[in-house]
Design a protein around this motif. Structure first.
Motif, mmCIF file in Angstrom:
data_model
loop_
_atom_site.group_PDB
_atom_site.id
_atom_site.type_symbol
_atom_site.label_atom_id
_atom_site.label_comp_id
_atom_site.label_asym_id
_atom_site.label_seq_id
_atom_site.Cartn_x
_atom_site.Cartn_y
_atom_site.Cartn_z
ATOM 1 N N PHE A 17 -14.691 2.765 9.031
ATOM 2 C CA PHE A 17 -14.000 2.010 10.102
ATOM 3 C C PHE A 17 -12.644 2.525 9.990
ATOM 4 O O PHE A 17 -11.591 2.399 9.083
ATOM 5 N N ALA A 18 -12.272 3.218 11.194
ATOM 6 C CA ALA A 18 -10.987 3.724 11.610
ATOM 7 C C ALA A 18 -10.406 4.684 10.215
ATOM 8 O O ALA A 18 -9.328 4.520 9.999
ATOM 9 N N GLY A 19 -11.257 5.565 9.756
ATOM 10 C CA GLY A 19 -10.786 6.283 8.668
ATOM 11 C C GLY A 19 -11.345 5.476 7.195
ATOM 12 O O GLY A 19 -11.140 6.206 6.055
ATOM 13 N N THR A 20 -11.437 4.311 7.369
ATOM 14 C CA THR A 20 -12.055 3.515 6.083
ATOM 15 C C THR A 20 -13.377 3.452 5.914
ATOM 16 O O THR A 20 -14.042 2.936 6.912
ATOM 17 N N PRO A 64 -8.286 5.746 3.824
ATOM 18 C CA PRO A 64 -8.165 6.869 4.565
ATOM 19 C C PRO A 64 -6.533 7.621 3.803
ATOM 20 O O PRO A 64 -6.524 8.968 4.117
ATOM 21 N N GLU A 65 -5.898 6.848 3.279
ATOM 22 C CA GLU A 65 -4.562 7.404 2.794
ATOM 23 C C GLU A 65 -4.948 8.305 1.502
ATOM 24 O O GLU A 65 -5.763 8.030 0.738
ATOM 25 N N GLU A 66 -4.386 9.502 1.674
ATOM 26 C CA GLU A 66 -4.568 10.497 0.449
ATOM 27 C C GLU A 66 -4.312 10.068 -0.650
ATOM 28 O O GLU A 66 -4.878 10.408 -1.699
ATOM 29 N N LYS A 67 -3.287 9.155 -0.909
ATOM 30 C CA LYS A 67 -2.779 8.848 -2.246
ATOM 31 C C LYS A 67 -3.302 7.335 -2.549
ATOM 32 O O LYS A 67 -2.824 6.781 -3.643
ATOM 33 N N SER A 157 -6.676 -3.091 6.185
ATOM 34 C CA SER A 157 -7.248 -3.149 7.493
ATOM 35 C C SER A 157 -8.646 -3.013 7.559
ATOM 36 O O SER A 157 -9.366 -2.111 7.142
ATOM 37 N N MET A 158 -9.474 -4.052 8.116
ATOM 38 C CA MET A 158 -10.897 -3.929 8.320
ATOM 39 C C MET A 158 -11.339 -3.770 9.903
ATOM 40 O O MET A 158 -12.297 -4.222 9.885
ATOM 41 N N GLY A 159 -10.390 -3.392 10.438
ATOM 42 C CA GLY A 159 -10.714 -3.242 11.752
ATOM 43 C C GLY A 159 -11.311 -2.000 12.415
ATOM 44 O O GLY A 159 -11.084 -0.955 11.482
ATOM 45 N N GLY A 160 -11.975 -1.773 13.576
ATOM 46 C CA GLY A 160 -12.490 -0.556 14.171
ATOM 47 C C GLY A 160 -13.728 -0.062 13.358
ATOM 48 O O GLY A 160 -13.594 1.301 12.998
ATOM 49 N N VAL A 161 -14.697 -0.870 13.312
ATOM 50 C CA VAL A 161 -16.034 -0.452 12.473
ATOM 51 C C VAL A 161 -16.599 0.271 13.237
ATOM 52 O O VAL A 161 -17.136 -0.032 14.346
ATOM 53 N N THR A 162 -17.189 1.438 12.649
ATOM 54 C CA THR A 162 -18.139 2.160 13.313
ATOM 55 C C THR A 162 -19.263 2.758 12.062
ATOM 56 O O THR A 162 -18.799 3.108 10.913
ATOM 57 N N LEU A 163 -20.415 3.198 12.541
ATOM 58 C CA LEU A 163 -21.158 3.799 11.628
ATOM 59 C C LEU A 163 -20.850 5.175 11.231
ATOM 60 O O LEU A 163 -20.774 5.823 11.974
ATOM 61 N N ALA A 164 -21.038 5.589 10.000
ATOM 62 C CA ALA A 164 -20.733 6.855 9.383
ATOM 63 C C ALA A 164 -21.894 7.367 8.668
ATOM 64 O O ALA A 164 -22.700 6.538 8.255
#
Length: 449
Positions: A17-20, A64-67, A157-164
């Protein structure tokens, strides 16, 4: 579900989800539309639910954050029904790379949630930004199922969920280190045996509530008390695959049900895809549990090698090459006393057979792998004379229907020279560029469309 090669594939379900990304490393994908995605969709009316299979349930989040991020609290929301499925014990861990973990919290003997759809918040003593967070739910209050409505980390944030797709970034050296670290056989003081494991238990409750009614409705008419085709009764089989004596028969059942062989296609009774999936899922899990039980007791398992035709179908499906015969070089299977060729009693595997299976798999991969430069394209043209000869023979064939004869007549086909058929008007058009004596033909680029 056809038999697949477990040595070839290891799947891990994950969603992004959006990078997560959230995943279930323990492969507890959930049942039907109740997968791990439902635990982070922000809707308390949905849930992540399924059979825990007497195993720990893992839920993992990759930021998604590198650190990474510092998480100082988390929350769990109970599902809408069956309070006994609430989690009882869990561990929360953090990691920078996804395989070296640090324990952040450990909750034991947690009471049931007081209400359905209730959210409990838990504080953390954590000041380290982690890129990965992982829950390992060690126990629930229910003997068969687990479920969660929502799992959340404060500040994430848990928004913008898509399959990966699954993450394949793990290096070979990292994978080796993970395997060595997690192996119970390589731990100091280990006796390299599975006998010290706690023996699993048969899931008889699910059989009585869900599986037995399906089998009675779909199978009892041909394999029940009144009629026993092939001298087989499904209603008398012992559902305890751990201690019962009908394990080999259950292996036959899962084979024919998963291959859509039973019930037969011409039978009046149909087995729905949902019910078929339930039977296959329960039997698959029980066979695996039975294997773990026998391993813990030092006994043998009922698992077997693939038959020649099963191995052939598996390679066809895996490689996307239907119709190819990959198992032709394998010897034919022996027939058991019951008349089956896929009986576990006759399908042991020797070292020589294993080498043969592996060699055939390697050859199949070579046939499916494209190597070298792309070949040049070839163009083919049909000679007008050949096309005319075919039409001429059709006109002379007395077996042609009257309708076909009328069509040929309407086209005014001149069989003495080549022609083309105008599809819009139905008329034959001669080709002035064709010379019968010189037998020259126009290039394919100049042919009329």
């Amino acid at each position: 579900m056809k038999p697949y090669l477990a040595l070839f594939l290891l799947l891990q379900t994950s969603v992004i989800f959006a990078g997560t990304e959230v995943s279930t490393p323990s492969n507890h994908t959930g049942a039907g539309n109740q997968g791990v995605l439902k635990s982070v969709d922000g809707d308390s009316k949905t849930k992540w639910c399924g059979h825990h299979r007497n195993q720990a349930i893992q839920w993992q989040l990759k930021l998604p954050e590198e650190k990474g991020k510092i998480v100082r609290a988390y929350s769990i929301t109970s599902a809408n029904d069956v309070p006994s499925r609430d989690p009882k014990e869990w561990i929360l861990e953090g990691s920078q790379n996804g395989w070296k973990w640090t324990k952040l919290d450990h909750k034991k003997e947690q009471p049931l949630f007081e209400e359905r759809l209730q959210t409990r918040r838990f504080a953390l003593k954590n000041e380290v930004p982690w890129k990965f967070y992982r829950f390992t739910f060690l126990a629930s209050n229910d003997p068969t199922h687990y479920q969660f409505s929502e799992i959340a980390l404060d500040g994430v944030s848990m928004g913008g969920v898509t399959l990966a797709t699954s993450d394949h970034s793990l290096s070979l050296e990292d994978a080796k280190e993970i395997g060595a670290r997690n192996s119970r056989y390589l731990k100091p003081g280990s006796k390299r045996t599975a006998k010290n494991e706690e023996a699993p238990k048969a899931d008889l409750a699910v059989f009585a509530d869900e599986i037995q009614p399906i089998l009675e409705q779909a199978c009892s008419s041909c394999h029940g008390p009144e009629k026993q085709k092939a001298d087989f009764r499904v209603d008398t089989l012992d559902p305890n695959l751990l201690a019962g004596k009908d394990v080999s028969w259950w292996v036959e059942v899962i084979d024919v049900v998963s291959n859509d062989e039973m019930p037969p296609a011409d039978d009046e009774i149909e087995l729905s895809d949902e019910d078929r999936s339930k039977v296959v899922e329960w039997l698959s899990q029980e066979l695996q549990t039975a294997s773990l039980h026998r391993r813990a007791e030092g006994g043998h398992t009922s698992f077997r090698r693939l038959t020649r035709y099963e191995y052939n179908y598996a390679l066809q499906d895996l490689l996307g090459l239907p119709g190819r015969d990959f198992g032709n070089d394998l010897p034919p299977e022996a027939t058991s006393e019951d008349g089956f060729k896929n009986s576990s009693e006759t399908l042991q595997i020797s070292g020589r057979q294993f080498e043969q299976y592996r060699e055939l798999g390697r050859k199949a991969l070579q046939r499916a792998t494209v190597k070298g430069e792309k070949p040049s394209e070839l163009y083919w043209a049909i000679k007008p004379a050949d096309a005319v000869e075919k039409i001429y023979l059709q006109r002379k064939d007395p077996k042609l229907s009257k309708n076909d004869q009328e069509k040929n007549k309407a086209r005014k086909v001149n069989t003495s020279s080549p022609h083309y058929l105008d599809r819009e008007s139905g008329e034959a058009v001669s080709n002035p560029r064709y010379n019968l004596r010189e037998k020259s033909y126009p290039s394919v680029e100049s042919l009329p469309v």
